[in-house]
Motif scaffolding. Structure first.
Motif, PDB file in Angstrom:
ATOM      1  N   ALA A 171     -10.519   1.636 -12.835  1.00 33.00           N
ATOM      2  CA  ALA A 171     -11.387   1.462 -11.380  1.00 33.00           C
ATOM      3  C   ALA A 171     -10.514   1.324 -10.342  1.00 33.00           C
ATOM      4  O   ALA A 171     -10.652   2.281  -9.163  1.00 33.00           O
ATOM      5  CB  ALA A 171     -12.037   0.296 -11.409  1.00 33.00           C
ATOM      6  N   ALA A 172      -9.094   0.799 -10.485  1.00 37.51           N
ATOM      7  CA  ALA A 172      -8.162   0.613  -9.415  1.00 37.51           C
ATOM      8  C   ALA A 172      -7.586   1.904  -8.905  1.00 37.51           C
ATOM      9  O   ALA A 172      -7.521   2.296  -8.019  1.00 37.51           O
ATOM     10  CB  ALA A 172      -7.078  -0.418  -9.681  1.00 37.51           C
ATOM     11  N   ARG A 173      -7.377   2.718 -10.177  1.00 36.55           N
ATOM     12  CA  ARG A 173      -6.900   4.207  -9.671  1.00 36.55           C
ATOM     13  C   ARG A 173      -7.928   5.045  -9.144  1.00 36.55           C
ATOM     14  O   ARG A 173      -7.741   5.723  -8.173  1.00 36.55           O
ATOM     15  CB  ARG A 173      -6.217   4.764 -11.137  1.00 36.55           C
ATOM     16  N   ASP A 174      -9.219   4.960  -9.634  1.00 38.38           N
ATOM     17  CA  ASP A 174     -10.351   5.612  -9.014  1.00 38.38           C
ATOM     18  C   ASP A 174     -10.572   5.214  -7.382  1.00 38.38           C
ATOM     19  O   ASP A 174     -10.494   6.072  -6.638  1.00 38.38           O
ATOM     20  CB  ASP A 174     -11.530   5.538  -9.860  1.00 38.38           C
ATOM     21  N   LEU A 175     -10.275   3.978  -7.171  1.00 38.31           N
ATOM     22  CA  LEU A 175     -10.418   3.588  -5.816  1.00 38.31           C
ATOM     23  C   LEU A 175      -9.460   4.268  -4.771  1.00 38.31           C
ATOM     24  O   LEU A 175      -9.938   4.769  -3.859  1.00 38.31           O
ATOM     25  CB  LEU A 175     -10.372   2.038  -5.834  1.00 38.31           C
ATOM     26  N   ILE A 176      -8.068   4.099  -5.338  1.00 36.39           N
ATOM     27  CA  ILE A 176      -6.922   4.904  -4.453  1.00 36.39           C
ATOM     28  C   ILE A 176      -7.333   6.438  -4.336  1.00 36.39           C
ATOM     29  O   ILE A 176      -7.435   6.856  -3.148  1.00 36.39           O
ATOM     30  CB  ILE A 176      -5.648   4.678  -5.057  1.00 36.39           C
ATOM     31  N   ALA A 177      -7.896   7.042  -5.454  1.00 42.31           N
ATOM     32  CA  ALA A 177      -8.342   8.585  -5.476  1.00 42.31           C
ATOM     33  C   ALA A 177      -9.486   8.685  -4.464  1.00 42.31           C
ATOM     34  O   ALA A 177      -9.356   9.745  -3.512  1.00 42.31           O
ATOM     35  CB  ALA A 177      -8.408   8.980  -6.463  1.00 42.31           C
ATOM     36  N   LYS A 178     -10.319   7.678  -4.372  1.00 46.98           N
ATOM     37  CA  LYS A 178     -11.437   7.902  -3.526  1.00 46.98           C
ATOM     38  C   LYS A 178     -11.213   7.876  -1.963  1.00 46.98           C
ATOM     39  O   LYS A 178     -11.674   8.523  -1.036  1.00 46.98           O
ATOM     40  CB  LYS A 178     -12.660   6.946  -3.866  1.00 46.98           C
ATOM     41  N   ILE A 179     -10.435   6.724  -1.696  1.00 40.23           N
ATOM     42  CA  ILE A 179      -9.768   6.704  -0.161  1.00 40.23           C
ATOM     43  C   ILE A 179      -9.122   7.777   0.020  1.00 40.23           C
ATOM     44  O   ILE A 179      -9.197   8.279   1.144  1.00 40.23           O
ATOM     45  CB  ILE A 179      -9.061   5.235  -0.034  1.00 40.23           C
ATOM     46  N   ALA A 180      -8.200   8.220  -0.666  1.00 41.37           N
ATOM     47  CA  ALA A 180      -7.149   9.379  -0.357  1.00 41.37           C
ATOM     48  C   ALA A 180      -7.880  10.811  -0.256  1.00 41.37           C
ATOM     49  O   ALA A 180      -7.527  11.364   0.721  1.00 41.37           O
ATOM     50  CB  ALA A 180      -6.146   9.578  -1.683  1.00 41.37           C
ATOM     51  N   ALA A 181      -9.223  10.739  -0.693  1.00 42.34           N
ATOM     52  CA  ALA A 181      -9.979  11.920  -0.418  1.00 42.34           C
ATOM     53  C   ALA A 181     -10.525  12.004   0.920  1.00 42.34           C
ATOM     54  O   ALA A 181     -10.808  13.121   1.380  1.00 42.34           O
ATOM     55  CB  ALA A 181     -11.063  11.960  -1.756  1.00 42.34           C
ATOM     56  N   VAL A 182     -10.535  11.143   1.485  1.00 39.80           N
ATOM     57  CA  VAL A 182     -11.377  10.905   2.866  1.00 39.80           C
ATOM     58  C   VAL A 182     -10.619  10.355   4.179  1.00 39.80           C
ATOM     59  O   VAL A 182     -11.112  10.698   5.226  1.00 39.80           O
ATOM     60  CB  VAL A 182     -12.705  10.099   2.677  1.00 39.80           C
ATOM     61  N   VAL A 183      -9.616   9.693   4.059  1.00 36.80           N
ATOM     62  CA  VAL A 183      -8.755   9.345   4.940  1.00 36.80           C
ATOM     63  C   VAL A 183      -8.190  10.755   5.495  1.00 36.80           C
ATOM     64  O   VAL A 183      -7.759  11.517   4.965  1.00 36.80           O
ATOM     65  CB  VAL A 183      -7.859   8.235   4.772  1.00 36.80           C
ATOM     66  N   PRO A 184      -8.043  10.342   7.091  1.00 39.33           N
ATOM     67  CA  PRO A 184      -6.971  11.631   7.820  1.00 39.33           C
ATOM     68  C   PRO A 184      -5.758  11.667   6.996  1.00 39.33           C
ATOM     69  O   PRO A 184      -5.126  10.902   6.605  1.00 39.33           O
ATOM     70  CB  PRO A 184      -7.101  10.898   9.068  1.00 39.33           C
ATOM     71  N   ASP A 185      -5.267  12.839   7.083  1.00 43.99           N
ATOM     72  CA  ASP A 185      -3.769  13.248   6.877  1.00 43.99           C
ATOM     73  C   ASP A 185      -2.698  12.377   7.303  1.00 43.99           C
ATOM     74  O   ASP A 185      -1.795  11.988   6.338  1.00 43.99           O
ATOM     75  CB  ASP A 185      -3.449  14.774   6.968  1.00 43.99           C
ATOM     76  N   ARG A 186      -2.791  11.926   8.504  1.00 44.83           N
ATOM     77  CA  ARG A 186      -1.900  11.230   9.296  1.00 44.83           C
ATOM     78  C   ARG A 186      -1.876   9.755   8.492  1.00 44.83           C
ATOM     79  O   ARG A 186      -0.650   9.229   8.551  1.00 44.83           O
ATOM     80  CB  ARG A 186      -1.873  11.118  10.735  1.00 44.83           C
ATOM     81  N   LEU A 187      -2.760   9.312   7.718  1.00 46.61           N
ATOM     82  CA  LEU A 187      -2.846   8.121   7.089  1.00 46.61           C
ATOM     83  C   LEU A 187      -2.657   8.079   5.622  1.00 46.61           C
ATOM     84  O   LEU A 187      -2.179   7.010   5.002  1.00 46.61           O
ATOM     85  CB  LEU A 187      -4.279   7.327   7.365  1.00 46.61           C
ATOM     86  N   LEU A 188      -2.351   9.206   5.161  1.00 44.08           N
ATOM     87  CA  LEU A 188      -2.104   9.476   3.649  1.00 44.08           C
ATOM     88  C   LEU A 188      -0.790   8.640   3.277  1.00 44.08           C
ATOM     89  O   LEU A 188      -0.761   7.853   2.039  1.00 44.08           O
ATOM     90  CB  LEU A 188      -2.374  10.955   3.048  1.00 44.08           C
ATOM     91  N   PRO A 189       0.301   8.907   4.019  1.00 43.45           N
ATOM     92  CA  PRO A 189       1.508   8.149   3.541  1.00 43.45           C
ATOM     93  C   PRO A 189       1.253   6.771   3.158  1.00 43.45           C
ATOM     94  O   PRO A 189       2.061   6.187   2.513  1.00 43.45           O
ATOM     95  CB  PRO A 189       2.510   8.564   4.704  1.00 43.45           C
ATOM     96  N   PHE A 190       0.439   6.070   4.085  1.00 46.95           N
ATOM     97  CA  PHE A 190       0.457   4.476   3.970  1.00 46.95           C
ATOM     98  C   PHE A 190      -0.182   4.385   2.644  1.00 46.95           C
ATOM     99  O   PHE A 190      -0.063   3.046   2.029  1.00 46.95           O
ATOM    100  CB  PHE A 190      -0.445   3.912   5.129  1.00 46.95           C
ATOM    101  N   LEU A 191      -0.884   5.185   1.899  1.00 47.78           N
ATOM    102  CA  LEU A 191      -1.693   5.024   0.797  1.00 47.78           C
ATOM    103  C   LEU A 191      -0.814   5.427  -0.306  1.00 47.78           C
ATOM    104  O   LEU A 191      -0.626   4.901  -1.490  1.00 47.78           O
ATOM    105  CB  LEU A 191      -2.951   5.823   0.746  1.00 47.78           C
ATOM    106  N   GLU A 192      -0.196   6.624  -0.137  1.00 50.89           N
ATOM    107  CA  GLU A 192       0.612   7.286  -1.466  1.00 50.89           C
ATOM    108  C   GLU A 192       1.943   6.819  -1.475  1.00 50.89           C
ATOM    109  O   GLU A 192       2.565   6.910  -2.571  1.00 50.89           O
ATOM    110  CB  GLU A 192       0.357   8.827  -1.184  1.00 50.89           C
TER     111      GLU A 192
END
Length: 233
Positions: free
Chosen positions: A98-119
């Motif tokens: 579920a934790a891995r799915d959560l990150i994948a779901k967030i990454a799918a919708v946040v703006p590209d400029r914010l992806l580095p803070f997640l990935e």
């Protein structure tokens, strides 16, 4: 902080609080003047944000209020990444997935400029130590906690003495190398903590214990804090 960001943060402050929040408290957190907070509150109300309250008493946000759910800040994204890393390493298999799915779901919708803070966050959880094998199904235990049902266990203490217990599970705790179930024990008529690796057998009963899950956790929390206070004296 940009004013638009400050307006959003005011909503977040009110959203996370269960009590009225004063302008002075918001001003201290946002590092602005109280006058700025009063002006921002007035603007938010003018935009039909359902904020109630008045100066000197505090403000609350209508619990039915909703916002676009992914207006996240870099700090919030890194907090999500750190929490997901920890759960993926320490949680049971279902929670880790579920934790891995959560990150994948967030990454799918946040703006590209914010992806580095997640990935590629600037924070990280340490590699997990080996966790002792559980003697009961943790995912099922979580389901029994939510549904308010009893579990019958055969348990061995640290001296290898075995006993039969019927417990009302309230919460699962994660220590460094073991998991624990905080539960009301019918045998001892008190809250006890059971290491899951010392559970020899478990029977998940259909019988409900009758205590609302949130109320049972509140009782466990009070008992835990009282015991911790006694040990510190």
């Amino acid at each position: 902080m940009r004013r638009a960001d400050r307006l959003f943060q005011i909503i977040q402050i009110l959203r996370r609080s269960t009590r009225p929040v004063t302008a002075s408290a918001m001003a201290a957190e946002l590092e602005v003047s109280q006058r700025s907070v009063y002006r921002d509150i007035a603007d938010l109300i003018g935009q039909r944000t359902p904020i109630r309250g008045e100066a000197g008493i505090g403000y609350v946000l209508d619990r039915d209020f909703d916002m676009p759910p992914l207006m996240l800040t870099p700090d919030e994204l890194e907090a999500a990444a750190l929490g997901a890393q920890w759960v993926a390493g320490k949680g049971d298999a279902a929670l880790a997935a579920a934790a891995r799915d959560l990150i994948a779901k967030i990454a799918a919708v946040v703006p590209d400029r914010l992806l580095p803070f997640l990935e590629e966050p600037s924070v990280g959880a340490p590699p997990p130590l080996a966790t002792a094998a559980d003697g009961l199904d943790i995912a099922r235990t979580r389901a029994w906690i939510r549904s308010g049902k009893k579990i019958r266990i055969r348990y061995c203490d640290d001296a290898a003495r075995a006993s039969e217990r019927t417990i009302w599970p309230a919460i699962i705790g994660y220590a460094e190398t073991v998991r624990l179930v905080g539960a009301w024990c019918e045998l001892r008529q008190a809250f006890r903590h059971f290491r899951t690796d010392r559970v020899v057998a478990a029977e998940f009963l259909d019988e409900r214990h009758g205590a609302p899950p949130a109320a049972l956790r509140a009782r466990w929390r009070r008992a835990f804090e009282a015991a911790r206070g006694d040990r510190s004296r």
